[in-house]
Design a protein around this motif. Sequence first.
Motif, mmCIF file in Angstrom:
data_model
loop_
_atom_site.group_PDB
_atom_site.id
_atom_site.type_symbol
_atom_site.label_atom_id
_atom_site.label_comp_id
_atom_site.label_asym_id
_atom_site.label_seq_id
_atom_site.Cartn_x
_atom_site.Cartn_y
_atom_site.Cartn_z
ATOM 1 N N SER A 77 22.556 112.679 55.879
ATOM 2 C CA SER A 77 22.874 114.095 55.686
ATOM 3 C C SER A 77 21.669 114.983 55.948
ATOM 4 O O SER A 77 21.819 116.150 56.327
ATOM 5 N N LYS A 80 21.238 114.892 60.009
ATOM 6 C CA LYS A 80 22.415 115.267 60.793
ATOM 7 C C LYS A 80 22.268 116.635 61.463
ATOM 8 O O LYS A 80 22.628 116.795 62.636
ATOM 9 N N THR A 84 22.075 119.508 66.292
ATOM 10 C CA THR A 84 22.425 120.830 66.809
ATOM 11 C C THR A 84 21.210 121.728 66.981
ATOM 12 O O THR A 84 21.363 122.898 67.339
ATOM 13 N N LYS A 156 30.419 118.076 70.650
ATOM 14 C CA LYS A 156 30.578 117.532 69.304
ATOM 15 C C LYS A 156 30.419 116.019 69.292
ATOM 16 O O LYS A 156 30.070 115.432 68.262
ATOM 17 N N ALA A 157 30.667 115.408 70.428
ATOM 18 C CA ALA A 157 30.540 113.951 70.496
ATOM 19 C C ALA A 157 29.102 113.510 70.236
ATOM 20 O O ALA A 157 28.865 112.447 69.646
ATOM 21 N N VAL A 159 26.966 114.878 68.210
ATOM 22 C CA VAL A 159 26.722 114.904 66.763
ATOM 23 C C VAL A 159 27.175 113.598 66.132
ATOM 24 O O VAL A 159 26.488 113.015 65.279
ATOM 25 N N THR A 160 28.340 113.122 66.572
ATOM 26 C CA THR A 160 28.853 111.850 66.055
ATOM 27 C C THR A 160 27.947 110.693 66.456
ATOM 28 O O THR A 160 27.617 109.824 65.622
ATOM 29 N N VAL A 161 27.542 110.672 67.721
ATOM 30 C CA VAL A 161 26.640 109.612 68.184
ATOM 31 C C VAL A 161 25.326 109.659 67.428
ATOM 32 O O VAL A 161 24.796 108.626 66.987
ATOM 33 N N TRP A 162 24.789 110.854 67.258
ATOM 34 C CA TRP A 162 23.510 111.035 66.552
ATOM 35 C C TRP A 162 23.624 110.540 65.115
ATOM 36 O O TRP A 162 22.758 109.815 64.621
ATOM 37 N N THR A 163 24.699 110.934 64.439
ATOM 38 C CA THR A 163 24.885 110.545 63.039
ATOM 39 C C THR A 163 25.041 109.039 62.905
ATOM 40 O O THR A 163 24.413 108.408 62.037
ATOM 41 N N ASP A 164 25.880 108.455 63.762
ATOM 42 C CA ASP A 164 26.097 107.011 63.686
ATOM 43 C C ASP A 164 24.816 106.240 63.995
ATOM 44 O O ASP A 164 24.514 105.238 63.324
ATOM 45 N N ARG A 167 22.547 106.440 61.036
ATOM 46 C CA ARG A 167 23.021 105.619 59.925
ATOM 47 C C ARG A 167 22.664 104.152 60.152
ATOM 48 O O ARG A 167 22.177 103.467 59.242
#
Length: 451
Positions: A77, A80, A84, A156-157, A159-164, A167
Motif C-alpha cells: 500500500s 502502490k 502513477t 491501469k494495467a 498499476v496492477t503489474v506494479w502492485t503484483d 507484492r
Amino acid sequence: MSGPNKFGSPPGQDPEGAASASGTARSKGASQSSAAGRIARAVASAVLIVLTCVLVPVALLATWVHDIALDTDRYVSTVKPLATEPAVQDAAVHRITEAVGVRVNGEQAASDIADWLVTQGLPARAADALKGLGPQLDAAVNQAVTKVATDVVRSKAFVTVWTDANRVAHNAVVHALTGKGRGAVGVSEGTVTLDLGTVVEQVKQKLVDAGLKPAEHIPTVNKQMVLFQSDQLAKARKGARLLDIVGNWFPILVVLLGVAGVTLARGRRRALARTALGAAFACLVVAIALVVARHYYLDHLSPEVQSKAAAAEVFDTLVRFLRVSLRTAIVLGIVIALGTYFIGPGRLPVAVRGRSERTADATARWAAAHQVRTGRVGTWAQTYRRAITLVALLVVALVFALWNYPTVLTVLLLVLVLLAVLAVLALLAASGRQAAEGRPAAPSRPGDAQG
C-alpha cells in the motif's frame, strides 16, 4: 581516684551531654543517608530521562522497520502510488524502451531491404539512397516503441503489474534489510531492482500486433529497473535485524523508561516537560538528519539509477511514514510541554487559568439569571473536578496510544477534544459553585423555636 558517678558515666562526663551527642550523630547519619538517597534518585531520574529522549526516535525507526519494511500489505500500500508518479513512469518507459529497442536496428533493416531490392533490379544509386534512410527508420521505430511503452505504463494495467510485482518482491526487500527471504526483487551489493519482464512482454506483443514484425525476434533481455541503491545497505542489515526483533515492544519500553524517570524526579511536572521537549528535540535532529541523508543519497547515485527524479520519489515514499512519525512526536512533545507549563505556578499560567475561571463564573451567572441551571450535575462536577480532569487526560492518552499510525492532525484533534471537555467541565463546575453560593438557608420548623 574517683570511679564512675551514679549515672554510670565516666568521671567528668555529663550523661545528658552524652545522650545529646549520640542523638546528634544519629541525626547527622540519617541526614546524610537521606541526602545520598535524594542524589541517587536524581541521578537515576536524569539517566532514565536522557535515555528516553534518545530512544524515542529509535523506537519510531523500529516501528517503521517492523510495520513498513516487513509487513507485506503495508509495504504494498505504501509503494502502490508510485505506479502513477510521472517520474517513476518516465523511468519505466525509458527502461522498457531501452530493453526493446536494443534489438530493433533501423539501419540494418534499411540495408537489408536495399540489398534485397538490388537483387530485384533496383539501381545501385537508388539502393544507396534507401540505405541513407536507415537513421530515419531507426528513429521512427524507436518513437513507435516509446509511444507503445508509454501507453502501457500509463494504463491501469501497469498499476496492477506494479502492485503484483511489489507484492511478490516483498521477500527480497526483507532480504535487503534483514538478510532473510528472496523474491522478484534482486538485491546485489546494495542495489534493489524490480523485474519489468511482464511489461516488456506486453510492449513486445503490442508492437507485433501493430505490424512491426522484427519485434517478434526480440529475445529475453535484462529488464531490471533499479528501485533503490545504497552502498550502506549491507552494513545496515545488523541494525535492521535488531530493530525487527524488538518490533512493537520497543516503544512500550521507552514509554516505561520515561514514566520511571519522571516518577523518580523531585519536580515531576518540570521533569515531564523536560522529557517531552528532549524527545521532541531528538526527533527534530533525526528529521534533519533524514533530509541530509536524502540529499547525500541523491547526490551519490550510481550509474545504474537512470532517473534521479524517480529515485527521489521512491526514497520519499519509503520514508514517508517515518517522517510523519517524527513530526507527530515533535508536535506531541511540544503539546505536552505546553500543557505542563500551563498547569504550573508561573505568572502567565495563573493569569490564563484565572481568566478562564472568571469567564466560566460569568457564564454561569448569566445562565442562572436566565433560569438555566445544571442542578446536581454542576455540583457533582465541582466536587469531583480534579478526578474528572485526570480521567479525561487518561482517556485521551489511551486513545492516542491505540490510534493506528497517528499524525500531527491526530494530536491537534485530540488536543481540541480535551480542551472542549475541560471547557465544559469548567462551565459545569462554575454552575455548581453558583448554585452553592446562591442557595437560601433552610427554613426553620415551628418546633425548633421552642426551648
